[in-house]
Design a protein around this motif. Structure first.
Motif, short mmCIF file in Angstrom:
data_model
loop_
_atom_site.label_atom_id
_atom_site.label_comp_id
_atom_site.label_asym_id
_atom_site.label_seq_id
_atom_site.Cartn_x
_atom_site.Cartn_y
_atom_site.Cartn_z
N HIS A 92 58.01 22.63 34.86
CA HIS A 92 58.50 23.85 35.49
C HIS A 92 59.32 24.67 34.50
CE1 HIS A 92 57.15 22.30 39.27
NE2 HIS A 92 57.84 21.18 39.06
N ALA A 93 59.21 25.98 34.61
CA ALA A 93 59.98 26.86 33.75
C ALA A 93 61.44 26.88 34.18
CB ALA A 93 59.40 28.28 33.79
N GLN A 94 61.69 26.76 35.47
CA GLN A 94 63.04 26.74 35.97
C GLN A 94 63.30 25.40 36.63
OE1 GLN A 94 63.47 30.07 38.60
NE2 GLN A 94 63.75 31.50 36.91
N VAL A 95 64.48 24.87 36.38
CA VAL A 95 64.82 23.57 36.92
C VAL A 95 66.04 23.71 37.81
CG1 VAL A 95 65.53 21.22 36.38
CG2 VAL A 95 63.92 22.41 34.89
N MET A 96 65.90 23.28 39.04
CA MET A 96 67.01 23.31 39.97
C MET A 96 67.38 21.88 40.33
SD MET A 96 65.80 26.39 42.49
CE MET A 96 67.34 26.31 43.38
N HIS A 97 68.68 21.63 40.43
CA HIS A 97 69.17 20.31 40.78
C HIS A 97 68.59 19.27 39.82
CE1 HIS A 97 70.65 22.23 44.38
NE2 HIS A 97 69.42 22.62 44.68
N ALA A 98 68.69 19.53 38.51
CA ALA A 98 68.12 18.64 37.52
C ALA A 98 69.21 17.75 36.93
CB ALA A 98 67.43 19.43 36.41
N GLN A 99 68.80 16.57 36.49
CA GLN A 99 69.67 15.67 35.76
C GLN A 99 69.23 15.63 34.31
OE1 GLN A 99 71.08 11.90 37.56
NE2 GLN A 99 69.38 12.18 38.97
N VAL A 100 70.19 15.56 33.41
CA VAL A 100 69.89 15.43 31.99
C VAL A 100 69.81 13.95 31.68
CG1 VAL A 100 70.63 15.91 29.64
CG2 VAL A 100 71.03 17.60 31.45
N MET A 101 68.64 13.49 31.26
CA MET A 101 68.42 12.08 30.98
C MET A 101 68.00 11.89 29.52
SD MET A 101 69.08 11.05 34.02
CE MET A 101 68.82 9.29 33.74
N ARG A 102 68.36 10.73 28.98
CA ARG A 102 67.99 10.39 27.61
C ARG A 102 67.15 9.11 27.66
NH1 ARG A 102 72.41 10.47 22.82
NH2 ARG A 102 72.49 12.60 23.67
N ALA A 103 66.08 9.07 26.87
CA ALA A 103 65.18 7.91 26.90
C ALA A 103 64.45 7.78 25.57
CB ALA A 103 64.17 8.04 28.05
N ASP A 104 63.87 6.58 25.35
CA ASP A 104 63.15 6.28 24.11
C ASP A 104 61.66 6.14 24.39
OD1 ASP A 104 65.61 6.11 22.75
OD2 ASP A 104 65.84 4.02 23.36
N GLY A 105 60.86 6.37 23.36
CA GLY A 105 59.42 6.18 23.46
C GLY A 105 58.85 5.76 22.11
N GLN A 106 57.70 5.10 22.17
CA GLN A 106 57.04 4.64 20.95
C GLN A 106 55.54 4.86 21.06
OE1 GLN A 106 58.16 0.47 20.61
NE2 GLN A 106 59.64 0.95 19.01
N ALA A 107 54.89 5.00 19.90
CA ALA A 107 53.43 5.10 19.87
C ALA A 107 52.94 4.74 18.48
CB ALA A 107 52.96 6.51 20.24
N VAL A 108 51.76 4.14 18.41
CA VAL A 108 51.13 3.80 17.14
C VAL A 108 50.50 5.05 16.53
CG1 VAL A 108 49.44 2.31 16.01
CG2 VAL A 108 50.67 1.50 18.03
N ILE A 109 50.64 5.20 15.22
CA ILE A 109 50.04 6.33 14.50
C ILE A 109 48.65 5.92 14.04
CG2 ILE A 109 50.24 7.89 12.53
CD1 ILE A 109 53.26 7.36 12.58
N TYR A 110 47.64 6.67 14.45
CA TYR A 110 46.27 6.42 14.04
C TYR A 110 45.77 7.58 13.19
CZ TYR A 110 46.23 2.64 17.46
OH TYR A 110 46.52 1.50 18.16
N ASN A 111 45.07 7.22 12.11
CA ASN A 111 44.46 8.23 11.22
C ASN A 111 45.49 9.23 10.72
OD1 ASN A 111 41.85 7.10 11.66
ND2 ASN A 111 41.71 8.25 13.59
#
Length: 401
Positions: free
Chosen positions: A17-36
């Motif tokens: 969404h372009a506009q966020v109402m009643h939003a929480q600011v969250m922090r999180a981690d992610g991982q992915a394998v690099i191919y080619n």
């Protein structure tokens, strides 16, 4: 090795969404394998994983705050999916052993709601069975013969570390007699009788099983296959130490045995150790390999996907004893139950289809129960009148939406 953050990452709001109402600011981690050497693709996949993690965190946070209001839900606020995220910002990023890891910060909208109105924050119970290896000979490289039990044990650990589910290891149990055609069964509706039995024996709401389809080498190191031309192609493509990790994950309803979700994971990692090294699945040496790190990040994806799939499902617990106006449930404080919580009672019926296959049916009895005592693994609830008068029996269930 650090990678530059490109403007492409700011476009992660494609489905947001372009506009966020009643939003929480969250922090999180992610991982992915690099191919080619495609860093942008890996960054996109890692960011998607992190958004899913952030959405689950926000969902748990919102549900918890709702439940603190006089001991009862006061709103239907929850997060439905990663599509409720906006203004995703990558705070840090690094690449180690061809695995891209990043940390994001995102605004998670809390106005979304599950289609069925589910708002409870109870930890659903999941039983994880053994994962069969489709081609056992592939385990010879590295002595990974224990993968069928150690892999699901590692998945149980990953699920419990996430904290959204209460996972139990049942890796001694096998679900599929026919691995190639799994999860197909003889029943027309796709259900597996063994799954319902396993769910009842373990006392869990869901059963997770899987088949390891392929852990073979991308280029098998056999002299009779390694012609001069193939050796040249292998060297050019840097495939000599590449090993596959292909797995199908199946999630079943533990009451009916019906298959409700499934996922496929298809990764490749470097088996950067000697061929005669007996590593063993799950050993410290295994996790130190680049292949082990690929498996580890795949386990995280599996645990997140399972949590996300079951996030909007209602919470169900078995009634295992009745005594006067008291009923005993096979879920307690470890599942998040608290004194004063209220549930609806559903009666369990066994019906038979046209092929005389037994099916489980749950019917709303229009009876409420209030939790009065909570222990780690069970809880006691009280009915308005005696259970026998209401015909509430063992093996009936309670449900929270």
């Amino acid at each position: 090795m650090k990678a530059l953050i490109t403007p492409l990452l700011i476009l992660m709001s494609l489905s947001m969404h372009a506009q966020v109402m009643h939003a929480q600011v969250m922090r999180a981690d992610g991982q992915a394998v690099i191919y080619n050497q495609d860093i942008n693709d890996a960054r996109y996949r890692a960011t998607q994983q992190a958004i899913k993690q952030a959405s689950l965190q926000a969902s748990a946070s919102v549900r918890s705050s709702d439940n603190l209001s006089n001991g009862a839900l006061t709103s239907n606020t929850r997060v439905q999916s990663a599509g409720q995220a906006s203004d995703v910002r990558i705070l840090s990023e690094q690449i180690i052993d061809d695995i891209l890891s990043l940390t994001i910060e995102a605004d998670i909208e809390t106005e979304g709601m599950c289609d069925n109105g589910t708002t409870n924050n109870y930890r659903k119970s999941v039983g994880v069975t053994g994962f069969a290896l489709q081609t056992p000979q592939q385990a010879t490289l590295g002595a990974l013969h224990n993968i069928g039990r150690e892999l699901p044990k590692s998945l149980v650990d990953a699920m419990n570390q996430q904290g959204y589910l209460r996972a139990l290891a049942a890796t001694h149990l096998s679900v599929y007699p026919d691995l190639i055609n799994a999860p197909t069964s003889a029943n027309n509706d796709g259900s597996l009788t063994d799954v319902a039995r396993i769910g009842e024996e373990l006392g869990v709401q869901y059963v997770v099983s899987g088949v390891v389809r392929d852990i073979g080498e991308v280029y098998p190191k056999h002299p009779n296959q390694k012609t001069p031309l193939n050796s040249l192609l292998s060297w050019a493509n840097k495939e000599d130490d590449q090993r596959k990790f292909v797995l199908d994950l199946y999630i079943y309803d533990g009451f009916s045995g019906a298959l409700i979700f499934q996922h496929r994971y298809d990764e490749i990692g470097k088996w950067n150790t000697k061929d005669n090294n007996k590593v063993g699945f799950g050993s410290a040496q295994f996790w130190a390999l680049q292949y082990g790190k690929v498996v580890a990040q795949t386990l995280k994806s599996m645990s997140l996907d399972t949590s996300d799939d079951l996030n909007c499902q209602p919470f169900v617990a078995n009634i295992f004893r009745t005594e006067g106006n008291r009923i005993y449930l096979n879920a307690g404080a470890l599942a998040g139950l608290k004194k004063g919580d209220q549930f609806q009672v559903f009666r369990r019926y066994e019906i038979f289809d046209q092929l005389q296959n037994a099916q489980t049916q749950l019917n709303n009895a229009n009876i409420n129960v209030t939790i009065t005592q909570v222990q780690p693994n069970f809880a006691i609830g009280e009915l308005a009148v005696e259970a026998r008068i209401l015909n509430v029996q063992q093996q009936d269930v309670v449900i929270a939406w």
